[in-house]
Design a protein around this motif. Structure first.
Motif, PDB file in Angstrom:
ATOM      1  N   UNK A  34      30.384  18.642 -24.265  1.00 49.98           N
ATOM      2  CA  UNK A  34      29.184  18.888 -23.450  1.00 49.98           C
ATOM      3  C   UNK A  34      29.387  19.903 -22.331  1.00 49.98           C
ATOM      4  N   UNK A  35      30.503  19.839 -21.619  1.00 51.09           N
ATOM      5  CA  UNK A  35      30.714  20.762 -20.505  1.00 51.09           C
ATOM      6  C   UNK A  35      30.871  22.196 -21.001  1.00 51.09           C
ATOM      7  N   UNK A  36      31.654  22.382 -22.054  1.00 53.28           N
ATOM      8  CA  UNK A  36      31.831  23.723 -22.613  1.00 53.28           C
ATOM      9  C   UNK A  36      30.504  24.270 -23.120  1.00 53.28           C
ATOM     10  N   UNK A  37      29.723  23.410 -23.768  1.00 56.66           N
ATOM     11  CA  UNK A  37      28.419  23.818 -24.273  1.00 56.66           C
ATOM     12  C   UNK A  37      27.511  24.241 -23.126  1.00 56.66           C
ATOM     13  N   UNK A  38      27.504  23.454 -22.052  1.00 59.90           N
ATOM     14  CA  UNK A  38      26.621  23.752 -20.923  1.00 59.90           C
ATOM     15  C   UNK A  38      27.024  25.044 -20.228  1.00 59.90           C
ATOM     16  N   UNK A  39      28.304  25.184 -19.883  1.00 61.27           N
ATOM     17  CA  UNK A  39      28.730  26.352 -19.113  1.00 61.27           C
ATOM     18  C   UNK A  39      28.635  27.641 -19.926  1.00 61.27           C
ATOM     19  N   UNK A  40      28.864  27.564 -21.227  1.00 62.96           N
ATOM     20  CA  UNK A  40      28.714  28.769 -22.045  1.00 62.96           C
ATOM     21  C   UNK A  40      27.257  29.225 -22.043  1.00 62.96           C
ATOM     22  N   UNK A  41      26.329  28.270 -22.075  1.00 64.53           N
ATOM     23  CA  UNK A  41      24.905  28.617 -22.034  1.00 64.53           C
ATOM     24  C   UNK A  41      24.490  29.062 -20.634  1.00 64.53           C
ATOM     25  N   UNK A  42      25.062  28.439 -19.602  1.00 66.61           N
ATOM     26  CA  UNK A  42      24.717  28.794 -18.230  1.00 66.61           C
ATOM     27  C   UNK A  42      25.150  30.217 -17.897  1.00 66.61           C
ATOM     28  N   UNK A  43      26.427  30.539 -18.188  1.00 71.70           N
ATOM     29  CA  UNK A  43      26.935  31.861 -17.838  1.00 71.70           C
ATOM     30  C   UNK A  43      26.396  32.950 -18.770  1.00 71.70           C
ATOM     31  N   UNK A  44      26.116  32.577 -20.017  1.00 70.16           N
ATOM     32  CA  UNK A  44      25.575  33.563 -20.938  1.00 70.16           C
ATOM     33  C   UNK A  44      24.063  33.689 -20.843  1.00 70.16           C
ATOM     34  N   UNK A  45      23.420  32.767 -20.122  1.00 74.99           N
ATOM     35  CA  UNK A  45      21.967  32.760 -20.021  1.00 74.99           C
ATOM     36  C   UNK A  45      21.469  33.084 -18.627  1.00 74.99           C
ATOM     37  N   UNK A  46      21.001  32.072 -17.870  1.00 76.11           N
ATOM     38  CA  UNK A  46      20.350  32.349 -16.580  1.00 76.11           C
ATOM     39  C   UNK A  46      21.218  33.051 -15.550  1.00 76.11           C
ATOM     40  N   UNK A  47      22.511  32.706 -15.466  1.00 73.78           N
ATOM     41  CA  UNK A  47      23.358  33.362 -14.470  1.00 73.78           C
ATOM     42  C   UNK A  47      23.549  34.847 -14.789  1.00 73.78           C
ATOM     43  N   UNK A  48      23.850  35.133 -16.035  1.00 69.48           N
ATOM     44  CA  UNK A  48      24.034  36.535 -16.428  1.00 69.48           C
ATOM     45  C   UNK A  48      22.742  37.325 -16.212  1.00 69.48           C
ATOM     46  N   UNK A  49      21.627  36.741 -16.603  1.00 71.00           N
ATOM     47  CA  UNK A  49      20.328  37.414 -16.493  1.00 71.00           C
ATOM     48  C   UNK A  49      19.951  37.669 -15.036  1.00 71.00           C
TER      49      UNK A  49
END
Length: 277
Positions: A34-49
């Motif tokens: 779960x943590x890896x899934x969340x952070x990969x989506x967080x950094x590749x999604x809203x934070x990067x954008x």
């Protein structure tokens, strides 16, 4: 509602007084890591954008709200239901105010703009290190926050009073976490009266906010990168606006009761639900 909020996605928390997540189904990878899934989506999604927009000087209020709601959506997709109560209080004040809350994790810093900014302009009181971080620093600076050095209490109080008055006079509300640091348990002895002092000086109402966001835990080496805990609810409860009378001692006590009572109830409820799974 402000006209810059476009699209149904950004209107996620414009649901009246309350919000409650619909049931979601997590995928195999999310359940396994779960943590890896969340952070990969967080950094590749809203934070990067959002960071990319900030680097170009395009991190406006609309982008801020969009990214905030995006992070909330990721929490739900990871299996953490969100419950919000008392959002009508945000509109009851009819003008700028102070939001005074306990501080539990990184999550509330991401989520609160998506709840409050569609209803009124808002910014944070933050420590200086948040404005100098790589990537995310430009995002925080674009929000024109009140910045504290956290080394001299007198200087910090002066910064809050001066900067707070300036922003409130412009119609910008302020979110303040009076605790010295993020904490799972609420200790009134470490919950200062800086919000009371500013509200009294500015003559504006104050909205107490209790929150429970330990679904996003604190990391041992990097606080912001702690474990994410699927199944643990994320909870917020806004109280009715408070107007400061006299020195504000009774109002401060009422804020502390609101936070302590809700946390005690939520911790008991979440403990019961965890045992039932």
């Amino acid at each position: 509602m402000h006209p810059f909020i476009e699209g149904e996605f950004a209107k996620k928390f414009l649901t009246g007084d309350t919000y409650a997540s619909q049931e979601t189904h997590t995928g195999f990878f999310t359940r396994l890591m779960p943590s890896l899934s969340f952070y990969s989506r967080l950094f590749g999604g809203p934070l990067r954008w959002l960071c990319a927009r900030a680097a170009k000087g395009k991190c406006d209020d609309s982008a801020w709200v969009h990214a905030s709601v995006w992070v909330s959506d990721l929490m739900e997709r990871i299996g953490c239901p969100i419950e919000v109560q008392g959002m009508n209080a945000i509109e009851e004040v009819g003008g700028p105010c102070l939001f005074v809350a306990n501080h539990m994790s990184t999550l509330e810093t991401f989520m609160l703009p998506g709840m409050i900014r569609p209803r009124m302009p808002v910014t944070f009181v933050v420590k200086k290190s948040l404005t100098t971080m790589p990537l995310f620093g430009p995002v925080m600076r674009s929000r024109d926050p009140i910045v504290l050095g956290r080394s001299n209490p007198r200087e910090d109080l002066a910064a809050v009073l001066e900067g707070g008055l300036e922003r409130l006079n412009k119609g910008i509300s302020i979110i303040v976490f009076p605790q010295s640091t993020r904490a799972l348990n609420f200790d009134q002895r470490h919950f200062n009266t800086i919000g009371i002092k500013l509200a009294r000086k500015a003559g504006v109402p104050l909205i107490p906010l209790a929150l429970k966001t330990d679904a996003w835990g604190q990391g041992q080496k990097i606080k912001e990168l702690g474990p994410v805990k699927p199944g643990m609810p994320v909870r917020y409860c806004f109280a009715s606006p408070v107007h400061i009378q006299g020195q504000g001692k009774e109002e401060h006590a009422a804020i502390c009761r609101h936070i302590a009572e809700h946390l005690e109830n939520w911790q008991r409820l979440d403990g019961i639900n965890a045992r039932a799974v």
